[in-house]
Scaffold this motif. Structure first.
Motif, PDB file in Angstrom:
ATOM      1  N   LEU A  86       0.827  -1.210   0.000  1.00 34.93           N
ATOM      2  CA  LEU A  86       0.000   0.000   0.000  1.00 34.93           C
ATOM      3  C   LEU A  86       0.860   1.258   0.000  1.00 34.93           C
ATOM      4  N   ARG A  87       1.989   1.221   0.719  1.00 32.89           N
ATOM      5  CA  ARG A  87       2.882   2.386   0.752  1.00 32.89           C
ATOM      6  C   ARG A  87       3.438   2.692  -0.634  1.00 32.89           C
ATOM      7  N   GLU A  88       3.609   1.658  -1.432  1.00 36.74           N
ATOM      8  CA  GLU A  88       4.238   1.819  -2.742  1.00 36.74           C
ATOM      9  C   GLU A  88       3.278   2.217  -3.863  1.00 36.74           C
ATOM     10  N   SER A  89       1.962   2.144  -3.620  1.00 38.59           N
ATOM     11  CA  SER A  89       1.039   2.349  -4.731  1.00 38.59           C
ATOM     12  C   SER A  89      -0.256   3.034  -4.307  1.00 38.59           C
ATOM     13  N   SER A  90      -0.450   4.243  -4.792  1.00 32.66           N
ATOM     14  CA  SER A  90      -1.714   4.929  -4.522  1.00 32.66           C
ATOM     15  C   SER A  90      -2.863   4.248  -5.259  1.00 32.66           C
ATOM     16  N   ALA A  91      -2.582   3.649  -6.407  1.00 31.11           N
ATOM     17  CA  ALA A  91      -3.627   2.930  -7.146  1.00 31.11           C
ATOM     18  C   ALA A  91      -4.098   1.717  -6.345  1.00 31.11           C
ATOM     19  N   LEU A  92      -3.177   1.016  -5.715  1.00 35.04           N
ATOM     20  CA  LEU A  92      -3.554  -0.130  -4.891  1.00 35.04           C
ATOM     21  C   LEU A  92      -4.357   0.330  -3.682  1.00 35.04           C
ATOM     22  N   ARG A  93      -3.957   1.440  -3.078  1.00 31.98           N
ATOM     23  CA  ARG A  93      -4.723   1.973  -1.944  1.00 31.98           C
ATOM     24  C   ARG A  93      -6.157   2.263  -2.374  1.00 31.98           C
ATOM     25  N   ALA A  94      -6.328   2.835  -3.560  1.00 30.06           N
ATOM     26  CA  ALA A  94      -7.669   3.133  -4.069  1.00 30.06           C
ATOM     27  C   ALA A  94      -8.456   1.839  -4.330  1.00 30.06           C
ATOM     28  N   LEU A  95      -7.792   0.844  -4.887  1.00 31.45           N
ATOM     29  CA  LEU A  95      -8.455  -0.437  -5.149  1.00 31.45           C
ATOM     30  C   LEU A  95      -8.914  -1.085  -3.845  1.00 31.45           C
ATOM     31  N   VAL A  96      -8.070  -1.093  -2.848  1.00 26.89           N
ATOM     32  CA  VAL A  96      -8.420  -1.688  -1.557  1.00 26.89           C
ATOM     33  C   VAL A  96      -9.586  -0.941  -0.935  1.00 26.89           C
ATOM     34  N   ARG A  97      -9.544   0.376  -0.961  1.00 29.27           N
ATOM     35  CA  ARG A  97     -10.621   1.188  -0.394  1.00 29.27           C
ATOM     36  C   ARG A  97     -11.943   0.886  -1.106  1.00 29.27           C
ATOM     37  N   GLU A  98     -11.914   0.856  -2.430  1.00 33.68           N
ATOM     38  CA  GLU A  98     -13.121   0.587  -3.208  1.00 33.68           C
ATOM     39  C   GLU A  98     -13.621  -0.840  -2.974  1.00 33.68           C
ATOM     40  N   SER A  99     -12.710  -1.799  -2.966  1.00 34.27           N
ATOM     41  CA  SER A  99     -13.098  -3.197  -2.740  1.00 34.27           C
ATOM     42  C   SER A  99     -13.726  -3.382  -1.373  1.00 34.27           C
ATOM     43  N   ASN A 100     -13.129  -2.786  -0.368  1.00 38.65           N
ATOM     44  CA  ASN A 100     -13.645  -2.945   0.989  1.00 38.65           C
ATOM     45  C   ASN A 100     -14.997  -2.283   1.196  1.00 38.65           C
ATOM     46  N   SER A 101     -15.381  -1.374   0.329  1.00 39.35           N
ATOM     47  CA  SER A 101     -16.702  -0.754   0.451  1.00 39.35           C
ATOM     48  C   SER A 101     -17.771  -1.598  -0.241  1.00 39.35           C
ATOM     49  N   GLY A 102     -17.346  -2.622  -0.982  1.00 41.22           N
ATOM     50  CA  GLY A 102     -18.287  -3.493  -1.679  1.00 41.22           C
ATOM     51  C   GLY A 102     -18.458  -4.811  -0.949  1.00 41.22           C
ATOM     52  N   GLY A 103     -19.071  -5.762  -1.627  1.00 40.38           N
ATOM     53  CA  GLY A 103     -19.372  -7.023  -0.985  1.00 40.38           C
ATOM     54  C   GLY A 103     -18.678  -8.228  -1.572  1.00 40.38           C
ATOM     55  N   HIS A 104     -17.835  -8.052  -2.590  1.00 38.94           N
ATOM     56  CA  HIS A 104     -17.253  -9.211  -3.267  1.00 38.94           C
ATOM     57  C   HIS A 104     -15.805  -9.495  -2.895  1.00 38.94           C
ATOM     58  N   VAL A 105     -14.999  -8.462  -2.744  1.00 37.43           N
ATOM     59  CA  VAL A 105     -13.573  -8.644  -2.452  1.00 37.43           C
ATOM     60  C   VAL A 105     -13.217  -7.754  -1.266  1.00 37.43           C
ATOM     61  N   TRP A 106     -12.603  -8.371  -0.272  1.00 32.73           N
ATOM     62  CA  TRP A 106     -12.198  -7.633   0.919  1.00 32.73           C
ATOM     63  C   TRP A 106     -10.713  -7.831   1.174  1.00 32.73           C
ATOM     64  N   PHE A 107     -10.107  -6.797   1.686  1.00 30.88           N
ATOM     65  CA  PHE A 107      -8.732  -6.854   2.170  1.00 30.88           C
ATOM     66  C   PHE A 107      -8.815  -6.603   3.667  1.00 30.88           C
ATOM     67  N   VAL A 108      -8.477  -7.616   4.452  1.00 30.83           N
ATOM     68  CA  VAL A 108      -8.583  -7.510   5.907  1.00 30.83           C
ATOM     69  C   VAL A 108      -7.234  -7.846   6.540  1.00 30.83           C
TER      70      VAL A 108
END
Length: 122
Positions: A86-108
């Motif tokens: 996450l520190r290395e990629s703002s795009a990954l941070r955005a993907l994780v944030r978006e995924s965690n707000s949905g119901g199919h893919v979570w990063f925990v």
């Protein structure tokens, strides 16, 4: 320990062994999806089992894997510390944030957080 089916927060989860083989290809992901046909609604994959290319969004590997799970109507939970990625990629941070707000893919970060998510959707 092999991948095992567990009931967590009232939901059947395929718990992937942290020491199992890397998920480095689409076929590896399909193998997990196939194993989940024993009744799992969620596949919990330790972050350490994901090939580094999963966290490098330019490879498109994460998107391909995530789409496979959505297509098969399975939830994917990536469990573990991914802060270095996450520190290395703002795009990954955005993907994780978006995924965690949905119901199919979570990063925990851990299994307790997974259980909380499962209780919230059960």
């Amino acid at each position: 320990m092999a991948d095992v089916m567990q009931e967590r927060a009232g939901v059947q989860v395929l718990m992937c062994d942290p020491d199992g083989p890397k998920v480095a290809t689409e076929q590896d992901a399909l193998d997990l999806i196939g194993a989940s046909f024993l009744g799992a609604e969620v596949v919990a994959v330790p972050a350490s089992r994901l090939d580094a290319s999963f966290f490098s969004l330019g490879t498109r590997f994460a998107g391909e894997i995530m789409q496979k799970f959505v297509n098969y109507r399975l939830r994917l939970a990536v469990v573990g510390d991914i802060s270095e990625h996450l520190r290395e990629s703002s795009a990954l941070r955005a993907l994780v944030r978006e995924s965690n707000s949905g119901g199919h893919v979570w990063f925990v970060p851990d299994l307790e957080a997974l259980d909380e998510r499962l209780r919230a959707v059960a």
